[in-house]
Design a protein around this motif. Structure first.
Motif, PDB file in Angstrom:
ATOM      1  N   ASP A 112       0.830  -1.204   0.000  1.00 11.48           N
ATOM      2  CA  ASP A 112       0.000   0.000   0.000  1.00 11.48           C
ATOM      3  C   ASP A 112       0.870   1.261   0.000  1.00 11.48           C
ATOM      4  OD1 ASP A 112      -2.271   1.516  -0.052  1.00 11.48           O
ATOM      5  OD2 ASP A 112      -2.559   1.509   2.130  1.00 11.48           O
ATOM      6  N   ILE A 113       1.819   1.287  -0.941  1.00 10.18           N
ATOM      7  CA  ILE A 113       2.716   2.449  -1.090  1.00 10.18           C
ATOM      8  C   ILE A 113       2.730   2.841  -2.582  1.00 10.18           C
ATOM      9  CG2 ILE A 113       4.171   2.116   0.939  1.00 10.18           C
ATOM     10  CD1 ILE A 113       5.414   0.819  -2.319  1.00 10.18           C
ATOM     11  N   ASP A 114       3.385   3.977  -2.896  1.00 11.04           N
ATOM     12  CA  ASP A 114       3.367   4.479  -4.277  1.00 11.04           C
ATOM     13  C   ASP A 114       4.732   4.449  -4.975  1.00 11.04           C
ATOM     14  OD1 ASP A 114       0.654   5.155  -4.134  1.00 11.04           O
ATOM     15  OD2 ASP A 114       1.135   7.069  -3.162  1.00 11.04           O
ATOM     16  N   LYS A 115       5.751   4.885  -4.200  1.00 12.29           N
ATOM     17  CA  LYS A 115       7.049   5.150  -4.860  1.00 12.29           C
ATOM     18  C   LYS A 115       7.920   3.899  -4.898  1.00 12.29           C
ATOM     19  CE  LYS A 115       7.008   9.700  -2.800  1.00 12.29           C
ATOM     20  NZ  LYS A 115       7.622  10.456  -1.721  1.00 12.29           N
ATOM     21  N   VAL A 116       8.048   3.350  -6.100  1.00 14.14           N
ATOM     22  CA  VAL A 116       8.841   2.117  -6.253  1.00 14.14           C
ATOM     23  C   VAL A 116       9.798   2.270  -7.431  1.00 14.14           C
ATOM     24  CG1 VAL A 116       8.770  -0.387  -6.659  1.00 14.14           C
ATOM     25  CG2 VAL A 116       6.902   0.707  -5.415  1.00 14.14           C
ATOM     26  N   ILE A 117      11.034   1.882  -7.207  1.00  5.80           N
ATOM     27  CA  ILE A 117      12.000   1.766  -8.308  1.00  5.80           C
ATOM     28  C   ILE A 117      12.359   0.289  -8.413  1.00  5.80           C
ATOM     29  CG2 ILE A 117      14.334   2.340  -9.099  1.00  5.80           C
ATOM     30  CD1 ILE A 117      13.992   5.049  -7.721  1.00  5.80           C
ATOM     31  N   ARG A 118      12.183  -0.251  -9.620  1.00  9.30           N
ATOM     32  CA  ARG A 118      12.501  -1.670  -9.837  1.00  9.30           C
ATOM     33  C   ARG A 118      13.823  -1.782 -10.592  1.00  9.30           C
ATOM     34  NH1 ARG A 118       9.090  -5.807 -13.593  1.00  9.30           N
ATOM     35  NH2 ARG A 118      10.653  -7.456 -13.492  1.00  9.30           N
ATOM     36  N   THR A 132      23.349  -2.709 -13.899  1.00  9.16           N
ATOM     37  CA  THR A 132      21.980  -2.608 -13.382  1.00  9.16           C
ATOM     38  C   THR A 132      21.162  -1.668 -14.248  1.00  9.16           C
ATOM     39  OG1 THR A 132      22.847  -2.855 -11.137  1.00  9.16           O
ATOM     40  CG2 THR A 132      20.606  -2.034 -11.318  1.00  9.16           C
ATOM     41  N   THR A 133      19.938  -2.068 -14.585  1.00 15.21           N
ATOM     42  CA  THR A 133      18.999  -1.115 -15.186  1.00 15.21           C
ATOM     43  C   THR A 133      17.879  -0.890 -14.170  1.00 15.21           C
ATOM     44  OG1 THR A 133      17.707  -2.855 -16.248  1.00 15.21           O
ATOM     45  CG2 THR A 133      19.436  -1.831 -17.575  1.00 15.21           C
ATOM     46  N   TYR A 134      17.193   0.244 -14.294  1.00 13.68           N
ATOM     47  CA  TYR A 134      16.139   0.545 -13.329  1.00 13.68           C
ATOM     48  C   TYR A 134      15.047   1.381 -13.967  1.00 13.68           C
ATOM     49  CZ  TYR A 134      18.797   4.924 -12.910  1.00 13.68           C
ATOM     50  OH  TYR A 134      19.459   6.096 -13.184  1.00 13.68           O
ATOM     51  N   VAL A 135      13.847   1.273 -13.384  1.00 11.86           N
ATOM     52  CA  VAL A 135      12.708   2.069 -13.850  1.00 11.86           C
ATOM     53  C   VAL A 135      11.880   2.434 -12.619  1.00 11.86           C
ATOM     54  CG1 VAL A 135      11.221   0.040 -14.288  1.00 11.86           C
ATOM     55  CG2 VAL A 135      10.795   2.137 -15.537  1.00 11.86           C
ATOM     56  N   GLU A 160      18.892   4.145 -16.564  1.00 10.31           N
ATOM     57  CA  GLU A 160      17.433   4.076 -16.465  1.00 10.31           C
ATOM     58  C   GLU A 160      16.849   3.533 -17.766  1.00 10.31           C
ATOM     59  OE1 GLU A 160      15.666   7.942 -15.958  1.00 10.31           O
ATOM     60  OE2 GLU A 160      13.633   7.112 -16.011  1.00 10.31           O
ATOM     61  N   VAL A 161      15.819   2.695 -17.662  1.00  6.35           N
ATOM     62  CA  VAL A 161      15.058   2.289 -18.847  1.00  6.35           C
ATOM     63  C   VAL A 161      13.650   2.852 -18.696  1.00  6.35           C
ATOM     64  CG1 VAL A 161      16.400   0.223 -19.381  1.00  6.35           C
ATOM     65  CG2 VAL A 161      14.494   0.041 -17.786  1.00  6.35           C
ATOM     66  N   LYS A 162      12.929   2.935 -19.804  1.00  7.86           N
ATOM     67  CA  LYS A 162      11.653   3.647 -19.779  1.00  7.86           C
ATOM     68  C   LYS A 162      10.464   2.782 -19.364  1.00  7.86           C
ATOM     69  CE  LYS A 162      13.225   7.598 -20.596  1.00  7.86           C
ATOM     70  NZ  LYS A 162      13.422   8.337 -19.339  1.00  7.86           N
ATOM     71  N   THR A 163      10.580   1.447 -19.541  1.00  4.34           N
ATOM     72  CA  THR A 163       9.434   0.591 -19.221  1.00  4.34           C
ATOM     73  C   THR A 163       9.876  -0.635 -18.417  1.00  4.34           C
ATOM     74  OG1 THR A 163       9.727  -0.740 -21.213  1.00  4.34           O
ATOM     75  CG2 THR A 163       8.282   1.180 -21.417  1.00  4.34           C
ATOM     76  N   GLU A 164       8.909  -1.229 -17.723  1.00  4.56           N
ATOM     77  CA  GLU A 164       9.213  -2.458 -16.979  1.00  4.56           C
ATOM     78  C   GLU A 164       9.553  -3.600 -17.921  1.00  4.56           C
ATOM     79  OE1 GLU A 164       5.890  -2.453 -13.749  1.00  4.56           O
ATOM     80  OE2 GLU A 164       7.549  -3.681 -13.069  1.00  4.56           O
ATOM     81  N   ASP A 165       8.976  -3.557 -19.129  1.00  3.15           N
ATOM     82  CA  ASP A 165       9.276  -4.566 -20.128  1.00  3.15           C
ATOM     83  C   ASP A 165      10.794  -4.642 -20.377  1.00  3.15           C
ATOM     84  OD1 ASP A 165       7.850  -6.393 -21.685  1.00  3.15           O
ATOM     85  OD2 ASP A 165       8.463  -5.294 -23.492  1.00  3.15           O
TER      86      ASP A 165
END
Ligand SMILES: NC(=O)c1ccc[n+]([C@@H]2O[C@H](COP(=O)([O-])OP(=O)(O)OC[C@H]3O[C@@H](n4cnc5c(N)ncnc54)[C@H](OP(=O)(O)O)[C@@H]3O)[C@@H](O)[C@H]2O)c1
Length: 271
Positions: A112-118, A132-135, A160-165
């Motif tokens: 139940d949170i909003d800010k996530v970096i994967r 490492t790549t991240y979005v 950084e990449v633009k999509t989770e894909d």
């Protein structure tokens, strides 16, 4: 709320195993922030505390005033951890997940949170040669994304990449890629031993060959095909080996392996 480096109080890493410890150590060595580790194993916590560098504990108390929380447990353990920490964490905190296949949406809903970096890291992060790549989710401010980018760079290269894909796609190249290289090296080392080199000599022959080729590739703006042509003269020994690889479709098989890996990453993410 933006988390600015100068006012940052604390980063907490949940999971003090291979990846979690690597990031914690990178952050500690770079003196970026106060860092604490949470791990459920008493022995692991004692081991980390015994190093006299970072503080570790088995309780979740450190989460109360954490600015950034790294999630570095195995994906199958995550629902348990989410259940434990959901009552403690809040929507101001920024979550950074290195868990393979776990989507941003699953983490947001689970906590139940909003800010996530994967992120998708790889094993050489443990020797500062990671990739490492991240979005980030749309709720993550650019400044916070950049800040986490600089934290990730403490273990090697990161972008950084633009999509989770593209995170799943990264798994097929760098995330799992170290194992493909080990696979190729293993075959070469075995071949070296088959023809009379001892294991130590085989290791030197193979690792130095890889290291030399990689440095040539990195230090020059020359395509890989051109490098192959520079080693392989027409009618020579190298050309014979490359022709044999081509006859067996090795190039296509490697690409097939990359695609199989990406398919599996997407399958796991969908579960
Ligand atoms: N290793 C890689 O090359 C790699 C690459 C890309 C992504 N990743 C991702 O990184 C994540 C971590 O992988 P890893 O290889 O670092 O695994 P790991 O070495 O098993 O580390 C996970 C750690 O979390 C601990 N843990 C388990 N339950 C916990 C809980 N409830 N609270 C706090 N800590 C808990 C584990 O303790 P116990 O051992 O006692 O259970 C272990 O020390 C995974 O999600 C994986 O998908 C890893």
């Amino acid at each position: 709320m933006l988390i600015k480096q100068e006012i940052m109080k604390k980063i907490v890493v949940i999971g003090g195993g291979n990846m979690g410890f690597t990031y914690a150590e990178g952050i500690y060595n770079a003196k970026i922030a106060n860092i604490e580790i949470i791990d459920k194993s008493d022995d692991r916590v004692a081991e980390i505390n015994g190093m006299n560098k970072m503080k570790a504990s088995t309780t979740y108390d450190a989460l109360n005033d954490a600015d950034i929380i790294f999630l570095a447990v195995k994906p199958q353990i995550a629902p348990l951890v989410f259940g434990d920490i959901k009552p403690i964490v809040n929507k101001d905190q920024l979550f950074v997940s290195v868990m393979a296949g776990m989507t941003i949406e699953t983490i947001q809903q689970g906590l139940d949170i909003d800010k996530v970096i994967r992120c998708m890291p790889n094993l050489p992060a443990s020797i500062q040669l990671g990739m490492t790549t991240y979005v980030g989710s749309k709720e993550v401010a650019k400044e916070n994304l950049d800040l986490v980018g600089s934290i990730l760079k403490s273990t090697g290269k990161a972008f950084e990449v633009k999509t989770e894909d593209m995170i799943d796609n990264t798994t097929g190249i760098s995330g799992s890629g170290s194992a493909y290289i080990f696979y190729f090296m293993n075959a070469m080392a075995e071949a070296a031993e088959d023809i009379g080199f001892n294991p130590k000599e085989a290791k030197t022959l193979v690792s130095q060959t890889f290291e030399g080729a990689i440095e040539l590739y990195k230090q020059n703006d020359i395509s890989l095909e051109e490098w192959m042509n520079r080693v392989a003269s027409k009618g020579g020994t190298t050309r014979e080996a490359l022709n044999s690889f081509d006859a067996d479709n090795v190039h296509q098989h490697i690409k097939g392996g990359v695609n199989a890996c990406i398919r599996r990453a997407k399958e796991l993410g969908a579960k």
